[in-house]
Scaffold this motif. Structure first.
Motif, short mmCIF file in Angstrom:
data_model
loop_
_atom_site.label_atom_id
_atom_site.label_comp_id
_atom_site.label_asym_id
_atom_site.label_seq_id
_atom_site.Cartn_x
_atom_site.Cartn_y
_atom_site.Cartn_z
N ASP A 1 0.81 -1.22 0.00
CA ASP A 1 0.00 0.00 0.00
C ASP A 1 0.85 1.27 0.00
OD1 ASP A 1 -2.40 -1.25 -0.17
OD2 ASP A 1 -2.93 -1.07 1.96
N ASP A 2 1.93 1.27 0.78
CA ASP A 2 2.75 2.48 0.87
C ASP A 2 3.38 2.81 -0.49
OD1 ASP A 2 4.16 0.08 1.17
OD2 ASP A 2 5.82 1.02 2.24
N TRP A 3 3.81 1.78 -1.20
CA TRP A 3 4.42 2.05 -2.50
C TRP A 3 3.37 2.53 -3.52
CZ3 TRP A 3 8.25 -2.67 -3.13
CH2 TRP A 3 9.32 -2.49 -2.24
N PHE A 4 2.17 1.94 -3.47
CA PHE A 4 1.12 2.45 -4.37
C PHE A 4 0.87 3.93 -4.09
CE2 PHE A 4 -0.32 -2.13 -4.66
CZ PHE A 4 -0.03 -2.27 -6.01
N ALA A 5 0.91 4.29 -2.82
CA ALA A 5 0.72 5.70 -2.46
C ALA A 5 1.89 6.55 -2.97
CB ALA A 5 0.58 5.83 -0.94
N ASP A 6 3.12 6.06 -2.71
CA ASP A 6 4.32 6.82 -3.14
C ASP A 6 4.34 7.00 -4.65
OD1 ASP A 6 5.14 6.78 -0.54
OD2 ASP A 6 6.72 5.29 -0.80
N PHE A 7 3.95 5.97 -5.38
CA PHE A 7 4.06 6.04 -6.84
C PHE A 7 2.82 6.65 -7.49
CE2 PHE A 7 7.91 3.96 -6.12
CZ PHE A 7 8.68 4.11 -7.25
N ALA A 8 1.84 7.01 -6.66
CA ALA A 8 0.73 7.90 -7.04
C ALA A 8 0.13 7.57 -8.41
CB ALA A 8 1.21 9.35 -7.02
N GLY A 9 -0.36 6.36 -8.55
CA GLY A 9 -1.05 6.04 -9.80
C GLY A 9 -0.15 5.40 -10.84
N GLU A 10 1.16 5.60 -10.72
CA GLU A 10 2.08 4.87 -11.62
C GLU A 10 2.13 3.40 -11.20
OE1 GLU A 10 5.97 6.52 -13.00
OE2 GLU A 10 5.58 7.89 -11.33
N PRO A 11 2.32 2.51 -12.14
CA PRO A 11 2.33 1.10 -11.76
C PRO A 11 3.63 0.72 -11.03
CG PRO A 11 2.84 1.34 -14.10
CD PRO A 11 2.49 2.72 -13.60
N ILE A 12 3.56 -0.30 -10.22
CA ILE A 12 4.77 -0.91 -9.68
C ILE A 12 4.90 -2.32 -10.28
CG2 ILE A 12 4.75 0.50 -7.59
CD1 ILE A 12 3.80 -1.92 -6.03
N LEU A 13 6.08 -2.90 -10.07
CA LEU A 13 6.37 -4.19 -10.69
C LEU A 13 6.10 -5.31 -9.71
CD1 LEU A 13 7.74 -5.96 -12.96
CD2 LEU A 13 9.94 -5.36 -11.91
N VAL A 14 5.42 -6.35 -10.19
CA VAL A 14 5.30 -7.54 -9.37
C VAL A 14 5.86 -8.72 -10.15
CG1 VAL A 14 2.89 -7.91 -10.09
CG2 VAL A 14 3.76 -9.05 -8.03
N GLU A 15 6.60 -9.57 -9.47
CA GLU A 15 7.23 -10.71 -10.13
C GLU A 15 6.93 -11.99 -9.36
OE1 GLU A 15 11.22 -8.24 -11.61
OE2 GLU A 15 11.42 -9.94 -10.25
N GLU A 16 6.84 -13.03 -10.10
CA GLU A 16 6.72 -14.38 -9.54
C GLU A 16 7.89 -14.62 -8.56
OE1 GLU A 16 7.95 -16.88 -12.81
OE2 GLU A 16 7.66 -18.73 -11.65
N LEU A 17 7.59 -15.25 -7.45
CA LEU A 17 8.64 -15.64 -6.50
C LEU A 17 9.28 -16.92 -7.05
CD1 LEU A 17 9.74 -14.77 -3.68
CD2 LEU A 17 8.16 -16.42 -2.68
N VAL A 18 10.46 -16.77 -7.59
CA VAL A 18 11.07 -17.90 -8.29
C VAL A 18 11.66 -18.89 -7.28
CG1 VAL A 18 12.92 -18.59 -9.86
CG2 VAL A 18 11.59 -16.52 -10.32
N SER A 19 11.39 -20.15 -7.53
CA SER A 19 12.01 -21.19 -6.71
C SER A 19 13.36 -21.50 -7.33
CB SER A 19 11.10 -22.42 -6.71
OG SER A 19 11.77 -23.51 -6.13
N PHE A 20 14.39 -20.91 -6.77
CA PHE A 20 15.70 -21.08 -7.41
C PHE A 20 16.65 -21.91 -6.58
CE2 PHE A 20 15.96 -16.91 -5.26
CZ PHE A 20 17.13 -17.03 -4.54
N ARG A 21 17.54 -22.59 -7.31
CA ARG A 21 18.58 -23.40 -6.69
C ARG A 21 19.71 -22.50 -6.21
NH1 ARG A 21 20.58 -27.46 -10.89
NH2 ARG A 21 18.81 -28.65 -10.08
N ARG A 22 20.02 -21.52 -7.06
CA ARG A 22 21.08 -20.58 -6.70
C ARG A 22 20.98 -19.38 -7.63
NH1 ARG A 22 26.74 -23.31 -9.01
NH2 ARG A 22 25.90 -23.99 -11.03
N GLU A 23 21.76 -18.34 -7.30
CA GLU A 23 21.82 -17.17 -8.16
C GLU A 23 23.14 -17.17 -8.92
OE1 GLU A 23 19.87 -13.43 -6.77
OE2 GLU A 23 19.95 -14.44 -4.83
N LEU A 24 23.05 -16.74 -10.15
CA LEU A 24 24.22 -16.67 -11.02
C LEU A 24 24.33 -15.23 -11.55
CD1 LEU A 24 23.53 -19.88 -13.16
CD2 LEU A 24 25.09 -19.69 -11.20
N ALA A 25 25.48 -14.91 -12.09
CA ALA A 25 25.60 -13.63 -12.80
C ALA A 25 26.46 -13.85 -14.03
CB ALA A 25 26.21 -12.56 -11.90
N GLN A 26 26.02 -13.25 -15.11
CA GLN A 26 26.74 -13.37 -16.38
C GLN A 26 27.10 -11.98 -16.85
OE1 GLN A 26 27.62 -16.14 -18.55
NE2 GLN A 26 28.75 -14.42 -19.44
N GLN A 27 28.38 -11.76 -17.05
CA GLN A 27 28.83 -10.46 -17.56
C GLN A 27 29.24 -10.57 -19.01
OE1 GLN A 27 31.85 -9.39 -14.47
NE2 GLN A 27 30.59 -7.55 -14.39
#
Lengths: 372, 372
Positions: free
Chosen positions: A161-187
């Motif tokens: 709720d606080d973020w909806f208020a802060d962003f005043a009508g602009e959308p926020i992002l929601v993402e699936e909670l991923v069931s991950f084994r680990r995190e990787l990074a690729q450069q």
């Protein structure tokens, strides 16, 4: 005349560009936010990066402008381009790093694998997403988040709720909670003229939303994973028009897929190991890339490299004493400090170690523990 | 407060201390001879290192004074010590680097193996030495020689007449012309508190009296040779009271002895390979040593490292173009430039490469050839 690079932002990423700049004979100049910042040795100007006039004045005598962070506002970036300044990464690419909704939409367009996501304008839309995704999800503010800030796991729509208020009508992002084994990074590094060079994919470990350890190359990674991750980062670098270093943070899921978590269009914490563990460090590679110089060899120099962040850490002379104590016990530990005032949880340095994986992990962790 | 190192001299050795200083969080300050020198990024003062007042003013706010070269006059060094400044290496040690006759006498005292030598005051004494040593010998001016200057092979005493005149009654040095298989260099770091760490012995190749290539570790070196060279350098560092990096240039004779040729009490060209080929570079090690911090691991990170000097080289933008061309062909070559105006034969940079010996030698030579 040497090549001249102007870096906006005086943080540790700018600081760590100094060493390779000196060696390659590149004249590096930094626009710092204040006196005494991490990159102060190369600071030729102090000022507000949100002020077009300040930034234009700084950019007058350089061959290219690049960045310590992605926060320079689009109008300032556009003013640079309009004034004929080479800017890498450019405003079009940086848009995707500045707004996570714009990034998600673009990644969808180019077909990059990512978690399910939606732009939600209110609690009802968020609740609908939660209902479709097992009752829990990750909400993110599209702008301004880093190191775990602006990210929240929610199980009910009113928790945002606080973020909806802060962003005043602009959308926020929601993402699936991923069931991950680990995190990787690729450069991957990409030059304006198109050449791309990927680094080996690495494993990253987060604690409280902040990177704490990196293992390079990612242990137990199949050839296929290595190949898929490198290709994905190149696809994104090309698809989003990134120049310089791009870091793609990835989830490796329990069902062996990889999904894009976040992007960073600059040298990145997941690549600090390259300073001591690769033929070409990410900082040298970034300078080469933004200057459109041929890219360097990203190969590891040892079987494994391990990076452990120094978070918080002691103040002033105590820091010097800890360096001496850590160095005495661990002569092969490579200690990198950022010249920052320590605060709890703040990244003030890191330790790299190379060798076989177990030995490198032991050394990097044990040396970093001296700063607790 | 960071540790503060003041470096006297703004040449490439000071320049190459900047990178490790930044990473370790050491505040490095340089007293440069002029504006625009190699180490100008860290220059906080410009002035004459022969002037005690200039040097004392520069030294006021640092924890230790060290050097880019060995030419600071003894009275200036003594003035620093008298003012309570930590100076490493100190005046007593630097005497041995400043005067080759003093060095030879001291090496004799401590029993270090060296070529036969004598202090000769006139042509008659020189002729006597020649007669005793097969009719040929090397004469050297005791002071002011470097990179082949102040060194001459003579077959008759009158070939040194000009130096006898210049040195006006002071003796000059004459040495046996050693029949050597190859030249080696052995580096060791020594802290004021006594800790010493030797690097692997390396092979050096000179062209016209100037170092052109270094192979690290020295190929085909027996365990015994490695051991003997390391011990010898430690014996000298201790016997001469050296602090910081010491380089011992050696002859490996055709009858398998090693003899001391020259000494350098600072980072040295024979150790540039450590920037990319060792866990701890000689520049980081020098900073650690002079600050009396624990020394780092000198181990090689690869099977071999090869360094090739860039001598002469093109001017200005042409230099940048050559860097790009060399980098395009040799992505694994590590190019280091000194920001110096090129002159024929002047060292303006070097290239390192690591890997197996043949590949590293090929890469370093081929990349360096772009600057011819």
């Amino acid at each position: 005349m040497s090549l001249r690079v102007g870096v906006i932002g005086g943080g540790q990423l700018a600081r760590m560009m100094i060493a390779p700049a000196v060696e390659l004979g590149i004249d590096i100049r930094v626009l710092a936010e204040a006196e005494g910042m991490s990159a102060s040795l190369a600071a030729t100007a102090v000022g507000d990066y949100r002020d077009a006039e300040t930034v234009l004045a700084f950019a007058r005598d350089v061959d290219v402008i690049t960045f310590d962070h992605e926060h320079v506002p689009q109008p300032v970036l556009r003013a640079l381009v309009d004034a004929g300044v080479a800017v890498h990464p450019g405003p079009d690419a940086l848009r995707f790093a500045q707004d996570k909704l714009v990034m998600r939409a673009r990644l969808a367009e180019i077909g990059a694998p990512q978690p399910d996501w939606a732009a939600v304008h209110d609690a009802a839309q968020l609740q609908a997403f939660l209902d479709d995704h097992g009752g829990r999800a990750v909400v993110k503010t599209p702008r301004g988040g880093y190191d775990g800030k602006g990210v929240r796991v929610v199980a009910s729509a009113d928790e945002a709720d606080d973020w909806f208020a802060d962003f005043a009508g602009e959308p926020i992002l929601v993402e699936e909670l991923v069931s991950f084994r680990r995190e990787l990074a690729q450069q991957v590094a990409r030059r304006p003229s198109g050449e791309m060079v990927p680094y080996p994919v690495v494993e990253t470990v987060q604690r409280d939303g902040v990177c704490s350890e990196v293992f390079a190359p990612a242990p137990r990674a199949s050839e296929r994973l290595v190949e898929v991750a490198a290709r994905l980062a190149m696809q994104i670098a090309e698809g989003l028009g990134v120049t310089g270093m791009l870091a793609v943070e990835l989830f490796e899921t329990t069902d062996e897929r990889i999904l894009v978590n976040e992007l960073a269009m600059r040298p990145h914490n997941s690549g600090h190991w390259t300073q001591d563990g690769a033929v070409t460090s990410q900082f040298e590679q970034h300078l080469r890339a933004v200057l459109d110089l041929p890219l360097g060899d990203p190969s590891p120099v040892a079987e494994a490299a391990v990076m452990v962040n120094i978070l918080g850490g002691p103040q002033g002379e105590a820091m010097t004493d800890r360096i001496a104590a850590a160095a005495a016990e661990h002569p092969s530990a490579k200690i990198h400090t950022y010249g920052k005032e320590p605060r709890p949880g703040r990244k003030v340095g890191h330790v790299n170690a190379v060798g076989d994986l177990d030995a490198a992990a032991y050394t990097a962790r044990a040396a970093a523990a001296f700063f607790d």
